[in-house]
Design a protein around this motif. Structure first.
Motif, PDB file in Angstrom:
ATOM      1  N   LYS A 210       4.813  47.635 -22.756  1.00 19.74           N
ATOM      2  CA  LYS A 210       3.679  47.112 -21.939  1.00 19.74           C
ATOM      3  C   LYS A 210       2.785  46.837 -23.073  1.00 19.74           C
ATOM      4  N   PHE A 211       2.562  45.409 -23.611  1.00 19.35           N
ATOM      5  CA  PHE A 211       1.668  45.461 -24.579  1.00 19.35           C
ATOM      6  C   PHE A 211       0.244  45.874 -24.345  1.00 19.35           C
ATOM      7  N   PRO A 212      -0.464  46.865 -25.348  1.00 16.63           N
ATOM      8  CA  PRO A 212      -1.624  47.022 -25.162  1.00 16.63           C
ATOM      9  C   PRO A 212      -2.681  45.675 -25.080  1.00 16.63           C
ATOM     10  N   ARG A 213      -3.782  45.592 -24.369  1.00 14.09           N
ATOM     11  CA  ARG A 213      -4.549  44.434 -24.567  1.00 14.09           C
ATOM     12  C   ARG A 213      -6.048  44.836 -25.351  1.00 14.09           C
ATOM     13  N   ILE A 214      -6.450  44.450 -26.157  1.00 15.14           N
ATOM     14  CA  ILE A 214      -7.352  44.707 -27.023  1.00 15.14           C
ATOM     15  C   ILE A 214      -8.216  43.359 -27.237  1.00 15.14           C
ATOM     16  N   PRO A 215      -9.549  43.765 -26.657  1.00 13.03           N
ATOM     17  CA  PRO A 215     -10.511  42.384 -26.683  1.00 13.03           C
ATOM     18  C   PRO A 215     -10.738  42.474 -28.312  1.00 13.03           C
TER      19      PRO A 215
ATOM     20  N   LYS B 290       9.910  50.312 -36.491  1.00 11.26           N
ATOM     21  CA  LYS B 290       9.121  49.891 -35.363  1.00 11.26           C
ATOM     22  C   LYS B 290       8.713  48.597 -35.116  1.00 11.26           C
ATOM     23  N   PHE B 291       8.688  48.357 -33.873  1.00 13.23           N
ATOM     24  CA  PHE B 291       7.915  46.874 -33.523  1.00 13.23           C
ATOM     25  C   PHE B 291       6.809  47.317 -32.615  1.00 13.23           C
ATOM     26  N   SER B 292       5.585  46.849 -33.010  1.00 13.14           N
ATOM     27  CA  SER B 292       4.069  47.197 -32.470  1.00 13.14           C
ATOM     28  C   SER B 292       3.406  45.894 -31.931  1.00 13.14           C
ATOM     29  N   PHE B 293       3.692  45.501 -30.677  1.00 11.39           N
ATOM     30  CA  PHE B 293       3.117  44.338 -30.107  1.00 11.39           C
ATOM     31  C   PHE B 293       1.731  44.762 -29.495  1.00 11.39           C
ATOM     32  N   CYS B 294       0.768  43.764 -29.522  1.00 12.23           N
ATOM     33  CA  CYS B 294      -0.448  43.943 -28.687  1.00 12.23           C
ATOM     34  C   CYS B 294      -0.956  42.405 -28.370  1.00 12.23           C
ATOM     35  N   TRP B 295      -1.534  42.535 -27.268  1.00 15.86           N
ATOM     36  CA  TRP B 295      -2.439  41.095 -26.837  1.00 15.86           C
ATOM     37  C   TRP B 295      -3.910  41.154 -27.486  1.00 15.86           C
ATOM     38  N   ILE B 296      -4.230  40.274 -28.174  1.00 14.82           N
ATOM     39  CA  ILE B 296      -5.787  40.230 -28.466  1.00 14.82           C
ATOM     40  C   ILE B 296      -6.260  39.448 -27.278  1.00 14.82           C
ATOM     41  N   VAL B 297      -7.247  39.748 -26.701  1.00 12.07           N
ATOM     42  CA  VAL B 297      -7.917  39.132 -25.303  1.00 12.07           C
ATOM     43  C   VAL B 297      -9.523  38.760 -25.590  1.00 12.07           C
TER      44      VAL B 297
END
Length: 593
Positions: free
Chosen positions: A273-278, A430-437
Motif C-alpha cells: 500500500k503506497f504511502p501518501r505524501i502531501p 527494493k522497489f519503494s513506491f509512494c503517492w505524492i498528493v
RNA sequence: GGGGGUGUAGCUCAGUUGGUUAGAGCGAUCGCCUGUCACGCGAUAGGUCGCGGGUUCGAGUCCCGUCACUCCCGCCA
C-alpha cells in the motif's frame, strides 16, 4: 512441414536423439579446429551447437562463412558425451551433426560485434540498431517490454476497462510542453499538433459515457532529452474512470503496479500500500516531489536556530536575516567517517553550483559539542535544540545549506541523494513506491512573477467548491497526484474539473478570459457543458516502468528504435530534408540561413 | 541556450614530461589444429590520432576555434 525449421534453437534435448532436424538462425560463433568445426546457431529462442568435420562436403564453405549470416542447417541430433555437455546452454546436452546447409542471408563484415558483452558507442549502436537488437541483453529488454504491455492490457481488460485509440493528428494547445507540428495540406497555413497526451480525448471519452478507458498511448513532446527521457515520443498507460474519487484511482493503479512488479521482477516491494505524501511534506522532508524512499536520510528546517544569540555562525545569520532559509541533512552514526568524506561532499556541492555544505558532528565529552569546521559557532543549548528538532543523537552528523528557499531545497535534494550513495544506505534490491498528493493548483512563475497552473489545468480543486479562496490562488490544492518509485516519477494524474464555470474561473486566474478558453479548449469545454460525469485518471509511463523492471538507467535500453539526444534517428536518417514539391504542396517555404 | 565528459585501426582501448617508424585485445584475411563452447597457435593487412588553425626544430600530447556523441542545468501542464 515448414521449409526452414522443424525446431527452434532452444528446443532440442536428449528426447530428440537421433532425429533428423532442420534449424535456421544466425551464426552466433564459430570454433574452428581445422578438421572439426563448431557452430553456435542462434535465433530468438536460444542457441544450439552444430558440428561438422572435414568429411562433409560443405566443410570448407562453413569454415569461411561470416558470423551473423543466416543459414538453414539440416542434420541429426546427437547426445553429447558427458565431458562435453554445456550446462550453461538449454540445449547443452545435445548437438546437431550437420549434413547439409544453405545460406539464407549473407552478412558483410560487421561494424560491431554482436556476440559480446562489450559496451559500444551509442552512435554505432543506433545506426545499426538491427544488429544491436540481436544482442542478448537488449533483446531481452525489448521482449520484457512486450510482455509488460501485454500483461497490462490483460489486467486492464479484466478490470473492465475498454481500450480505445485517440487521434494522432490533433490540435495544438497552450500550456505544457512544446508541440510537434504537422502542416495541413488541405488547410494551408494551419497545423496539426501531435498529442502531448490524449488528455482531452480521454475526458471526452468519459463525457461520451464509456465509464472506464485505457490505452497504451503514444505521447509527443518536443523537449530536450535526458537519460530517462526520449526526445519526441514515449508511451503512457493512459487511463480514465467516471464517477470516481482519488482513492478509487489509487486502488486500481496500486493493484496493477503491485501485480506487475511482482510478476516481472525479483526485487521486493517495500510497501504494497503506497504511502501518501502531501506535496508540501515531500518538498520539506526530501526537497523534491519525487523522493527515493529507499534513502532514509531526511531534511530538516533549522532557519530559526540562526536567529539565536548563542549561535555565532555570522554568514548564515546574515543570510537568514535577509530571508534565506537553512536546511540540514542528518546522517546517523557518522562520527568516525574520515574528514575526506565530509570535505568531498562539500566540494561536490560547490561543483553543483551551491556555495557548499557546512557540517559538524555531534560529540559528547562532558558537554555536548559540535566537531567540524563550523562546530565552534554553536552553543551547547543551540545544539540541544537542533538535536530536538532533528532527533539527532551523539555521533550523528549534519550538513547545512543556506540560501534562497528554492536553491536550498534543490541542493538539499541533490545532497540527500549524493550522501545516501556515498554512505551506501540505499537498498538497490527494493522497489519503494509512494503517492505524492495535494499538489498546489497554481504556482508563481519565478521569472515573470505571474500565477500559472502548476500541473494540469483540468484538475479539480480541493475543498468546498463554493468557498474556494480565489484571492489566494496559491493556497488552493488540487486533486492532483503522482506515483513515484525509487525516485523516478512514474506518472501523474488527477480528478478532473468537469464543471465549466469553475474551469473559466480557474483559467481567469492565470490570465485567460472566457473567450480564450473557449477558443483554445473548444472541444472539451463544450463537451463539459452537455452533462459531464465526475471523472479522473492517471497515466503511468510505460518506458520508465520497463526501465525499473529491467534495471536500466537509460531509456534507450528499453526502446526498440530510439532517437539520439539531438532527436535524430541515425538508422532511418530522420528528420530529413523534403523536396521543393512537398513544401509547395504544404504551402511552406524555408527561411534561408 | 548553458556547463561537464568523450573522440587514436572495423570494434574496445593504451599511448609517460612535446621527441625515432603510433601500440594491444577482439574482428578481418591467410596458414596450422578432430571436442570446443570467450577454443588454441602463427602470420598479414588495416591509422586524415574528429576537423581547422596556432605555438614549437618537432604536436596524438600544449593553446584557440569548430564538429559529433553523451551526461547534467534550463525546458518537460
Amino acid at each position: 512441414m515448414n521449409k526452414y525449421r522443424t525446431h527452434n534453437c532452444s528446443e532440442l534435448s536428449k528426447t530428440n536423439k537421433d532425429q533428423s532436424v532442420v534449424l535456421s538462425g544466425w551464426i552466433n560463433k564459430k570454433r574452428d579446429h581445422g578438421n572439426l568445426l563448431f557452430i553456435d546457431l542462434r535465433d530468438n529462442y536460444g542457441l544450439t551447437q552444430c558440428v561438422v568435420d572435414k568429411s562433409n562436403k560443405y566443410f570448407k564453405e562453413l569454415e569461411k562463412i561470416q558470423l551473423e549470416s543466416v543459414v538453414k542447417i539440416t542434420g541429426k541430433v546427437v547426445e553429447r558425451s558427458k565431458d562435453t555437455i554445456n550446462s550453461e546452454l538449454k540445449t547443452g546436452e545435445v548437438e546437431v551433426n550437420i549434413n547439409e546447409f544453405e545460406i539464407l542471408g549473407h552478412c558483410r563484415e560487421l561494424p560491431m560485434p554482436v556476440f559480446s558483452d562489450q559496451e559500444y558507442a551509442e552512435e554505432i549502436r543506433l545506426k545499426y540498431r538491427f544488429l544491436d537488437l540481436r544482442r542478448k541483453k537488449i533483446h531481452q529488454n525489448i521482449i520484457l517490454r512486450s510482455q509488460v504491455i501485454s500483461f497490462i492490457r490483460n489486467e486492464m481488460t479484466k478490470l473492465g476497462f475498454l481500450e480505445f485509440q485517440t487521434p494522432i493528428l490533433t490540435s495544438s494547445s497552450p500550456e505544457g510542453a512544446r508541440d510537434f507540428l504537422v502542416p495541413s495540406r488541405l488547410n494551408p497555413g494551419k497545423f496539426y499538433a501531435l498529442p502531448q497526451a490524449p488528455q482531452q480525448f480521454k475526458q471526452l471519452i468519459m463525457v461520451s459515457g464509456f465509464d472506464k478507458y485505457f490505452q497504451i498511448a503514444p505521447c509527443f513532446r518536443d523537449e530536450d532529452a535526458r537519460a530517462d527521457r526520449s526526445p519526441g515520443e514515449f508511451y503512457q498507460l493512459d487511463l480514465e474512470m467516471s464517477f470516481v474519487e482519488q482513492e478509487d484511482v489509487f486502488k486500481v493503479v496500486e493493484k496493477l503496479l503491485v501485480n506487475l512488479f511482482k510478476k516481472f521482477s525479483s526485487k521486493k516491494l517495500l510497501q504494497e500500500k503506497f504511502p501518501r505524501i502531501p506535496y508540501d511534506e515531500a518538498m520539506m522532508k526530501y526537497g523534491t516531489d519525487k523522493p527515493d524512499l529507499r534513502n532514509p536520510l531526511l531534511i530538516y528546517d533549522l532557519t530559526n536556530i540562526f536567529t539565536r544569540e548563542d549561535v555565532k555562525f555570522e554568514i548564515f545569520k546574515k543570510l537568514v536575516k535577509s530571508g534565506s532559509k537553512v536546511r540540514c541533512i542528518l546522517t546517523k552514526k557518522t562520527k568516525d567517517k574520515p574528514r575526506s568524506f565530509f570535505d568531498n561532499i562539500d566540494k561536490w556541492a560547490k561543483e553543483q553550483g551551491a556555495s557548499g555544505l557546512a557540517y559538524f558532528t555531534i560529540e559528547k565529552d562532558k558537554n555536548i559539542s559540535a566537531k567540524g569546521p563550523v562546530g565552534k559557532f554553536f552553543s551547547e543549548e543551540a545544539l540541544k535544540e537542533i538535536m530536538k528538532i532533528t532527533s539527532a543523537e551523539v555521533g550523528d552528523s549534519m550538513f547545512f545549506a543556506c540560501g534562497k528557499i528554492n536553491e536550498v531545497v534543490k541542493i538539499c535534494a541533490l545532497a540527500r541523494e549524493k550522501i545516501g550513495q556515498d554512505l551506501d544506505i540505499i537498498d538497490k534490491d527494493k522497489f519503494s513506491f509512494c503517492w505524492i498528493v495535494d499538489y498546489p493548483m497554481f504556482e508563481k512563475n519565478s521569472e515573470t512573477n505571474k500565477i500559472q497552473f502548476s500541473h494540469n489545468p483540468f484538475s479539480m480543486p480541493q475543498g468546498d467548491l463554493n468557498k474556494l479562496d480565489f484571492k489566494n490562488p496559491l493556497s488552493i490544492k488540487a486533486y492532483q497526484y503522482d506515483i513515484v518509485c525509487n525516485g523516478v516519477e512514474l506518472s501523474s494524474g488527477a480528478i478532473r474539473n468537469h464543471i465549466p464555470e469553475l474551469m473559466y474561473k480557474l483559467f481567469s486566474l492565470v490570465g485567460y478570459d472566457k473567450n480564450q478558453v473557449e477558443e483554445k479548449f473548444s472541444g472539451m469545454i463544450n463537451a463539459l457543458s452537455y452533462g459531464a460525469p465526475p471523472h479522473g485518471g492517471i497515466a503511468p509511463g510505460i518506458d520508465r516502468i520497463v526501465m525499473l523492471l529491467a534495471n536500466e538507467k537509460n531509456i534507450r535500453e528499453v526502446t526498440m528504435f530510439p532517437m539520439n539526444q539531438n532527436a535524430q534517428d541515425l538508422m532511418m536518417d530522420a528528420p530529413s530534408e523534403v523536396s521543393a514539391d512537398q513544401l509547395k504542396e504544404l504551402n511552406l517555404s524555408l527561411k534561408k540561413k
